[in-house]
Design an enzyme around this catalytic site. Structure first.
Site, PDB file in Angstrom:
ATOM      1  N   HIS A   7      45.863  40.680  38.239  1.00  7.89           N
ATOM      2  CA  HIS A   7      46.078  40.419  39.459  1.00  7.89           C
ATOM      3  C   HIS A   7      47.780  40.160  39.264  1.00  7.89           C
ATOM      4  CE1 HIS A   7      42.891  39.834  41.953  1.00  7.89           C
ATOM      5  NE2 HIS A   7      42.258  39.353  40.955  1.00  7.89           N
ATOM      6  N   GLU A  64      50.045  39.289  41.274  1.00  2.57           N
ATOM      7  CA  GLU A  64      50.582  38.064  42.348  1.00  2.57           C
ATOM      8  C   GLU A  64      50.185  36.887  41.530  1.00  2.57           C
ATOM      9  OE1 GLU A  64      47.924  39.992  42.812  1.00  2.57           O
ATOM     10  OE2 GLU A  64      46.319  39.055  43.696  1.00  2.57           O
ATOM     11  N   CYS A  91      42.997  44.997  41.170  1.00  2.00           N
ATOM     12  CA  CYS A  91      41.540  44.324  40.659  1.00  2.00           C
ATOM     13  C   CYS A  91      40.626  45.352  41.375  1.00  2.00           C
ATOM     14  CB  CYS A  91      41.444  42.954  41.068  1.00  2.00           C
ATOM     15  SG  CYS A  91      40.027  42.193  40.264  1.00  2.00           S
TER      16      CYS A  91
END
Lengths: 214, 256
Positions: A197, A199, A83
């Site tokens: 992202h 994750e 990001c």
């Protein structure tokens, strides 16, 4: 098999917990630090980041990490910016006036356009799941962190600014927002950046992290 | 076209996942994390946890539940209920939440919207609104899980909230919540027409048809669902397929 080791740079910007948990889930041993010696000795480095570009650069400068990250890049240590961490890899950003970045990948960070290709106003920030597509600079995703990903698979984005690398060959994947391509993954030798992202991108995101660890 | 987000909503009381009607008459469903894990595996685009008694006790008790969820759930997590300060928000974000949804505290102190947005970005600050219809095309804002009136007009409040920095609206119809009668389409439409930030429609989803209706007619950006999933009347995968067939763009997801 020995667990791959990853060092996550902690410079007080954003929530590191999710990144750490996701990397651990992918089998990594994760160290979170802002110590330059530990970062330079790392086998892989993740540069996370949420928030404003200028704040993040100021924090990296205050912690004397700008040189350290530049050395990581020179040493050929695999580095993944996530990001804002991806945007920081570029030369400069237009967010709140022009701010210098890490200068590792030529290009500038610019605002996501407020209107679509047909002139319709569009929502900013760009929030949500969006599909990854091949970028004109990349005929395929072999030998990239997207090796296990198929075009069209979606990842989770939250951003108002976007990276715009000068050299088209640094653009690995795009997503399409309002009819226009946005750099979703950039890469240059040992350096990688994801605008989304990983994750928070479910199994697709985990595939990308596993590839980075491989 | 935007991709419509399918959000599993988990209302929690104490350690239990619960479900009510009109946010009242709560029934215990089971363990929140078991259900959360199931919805993650089915391909939920996001999870939304609501501590539905938090306002009553003045604090959010979800930190342990969220901490556990963040261990093995890798999609965005929003947490709401009883968030009174930037510190409360900080605590939940540290536990693994990505966004906070705030209702009661920002009605009492609207500047908290700006404080949270400045600190963490507006994408992190979800304005949660509990709306009850009071006249044709008019809705009032309620707080404390649908119990307290505020006298605020929903549309005025949404506009103010967005101007103060809210990055997203969670719009719950108290009238429809738990009824399976479908979303309050005029409410959702009235809100989506007023603001440029994403609007999550919540309350009333009984069938996948209801989702299609609230997206196509109400122009919702995301849909929160609870009852329809908790009682296993369908799965997120099933909803996703029907939405796709109806021409609604959703995340491509093959469940594992």
């Amino acid at each position: 098999m020995k667990a791959p080791k990853v060092t996550v740079i902690d410079y007080g910007v954003g929530n590191l917990l999710s990144v750490q948990r996701a990397l651990e889930h992918c089998g990594a041993e994760v160290y979170t630090t802002n110590q330059s010696s530990a970062i330079l000795a790392a086998s892989r480095v993740v540069l996370p980041g949420v928030g404003a570009f200028a704040n993040a650069m100021a924090e990296l400068e205050r912690l004397q990490l700008v040189d350290v990250i530049q050395k990581v890049a020179q040493k050929g240590i695999p580095l993944l910016g996530i990001c804002l961490g991806m945007q920081l890899l570029l030369d400069e950003s237009e967010e709140f006036g022009l701010t210098q970045g890490l200068g590792l990948i030529p290009g500038r960070v610019i605002p996501v356009p407020y209107s679509s290709i047909t002139g319709q106003p569009q929502k900013i920030p760009h929030i949500g799941w969006n599909g990854l597509v091949l970028s004109p600079g990349s005929p395929n995703w072999q030998n990239t962190i997207l090796e296990a990903v198929e075009p069209g698979e979606s990842t989770y984005f939250v951003h108002s600014f976007m990276a715009n690398p000068l050299d088209i060959s640094h653009r690995v994947a795009d997503c399409i927002y309002g009819g226009m391509p946005i750099s979703a993954v950039i890469g240059q030798e040992n350096l990688w950046g994801c605008q989304f992202h990983p994750e928070k991108s479910g199994e697709v995101g985990l595939k990308i992290l596993r590839q980075f660890l491989a | 076209m935007r991709k419509i987000r399918l959000i599993a909503r988990l209302d929690v009381k104490g350690t239990n996942l619960i479900k009510g009607v009109h946010l009242e008459g709560l029934r215990v469903i089971g363990s929140p994390n078991e259900y959360a894990q199931r919805y993650y595996q089915q391909g939920a685009d996001e999870l939304l946890y609501m501590d539905c008694v938090a306002s009553l006790y003045g604090r959010n008790n979800l930190s342990h539940i969220v901490e556990k969820a963040a261990q093995n759930i890798f999609v965005p997590i929003t947490v709401g209920g009883g968030i009174r300060s930037v510190d409360d928000a900080t605590h939940l974000l540290r536990c693994g939440a990505d966004k906070v949804a705030v209702n009661t505290a920002v009605v009492a102190n609207p500047s908290l919207i700006t404080d949270i947005a400045r600190r963490f970005g507006s994408q992190c600050m979800v304005l949660s609104i509990e709306a009850k219809q009071i006249a044709s095309e008019r809705w009032e804002v309620y707080t404390d899980n649908g119990r307290e009136r505020t006298g605020l007009d929903v549309i005025d409040w949404v506009k103010k909230g967005v101007s103060l920095g809210a990055g997203e609206i969670l719009l719950t119809s108290v009238d429809r919540e738990g009824t399976r009668r479908g979303f309050d389409i005029p409410l959702v439409k009235a809100v989506t027409q007023e603001v440029s930030v994403p609007v999550i429609a919540s309350g009333g989803m009984g069938t996948t048809e209801h989702l299609i209706e609230v997206v196509q007619k109400g122009e919702a950006d995301a849909v929160a669902m609870a009852d329809i999933l908790h009682y296993q009347r369908t799965t997120i995968g099933g909803i996703r397929r029907i939405a796709e067939l109806s021409g609604i763009e959703v995340r491509r997801y093959e469940s594992t």
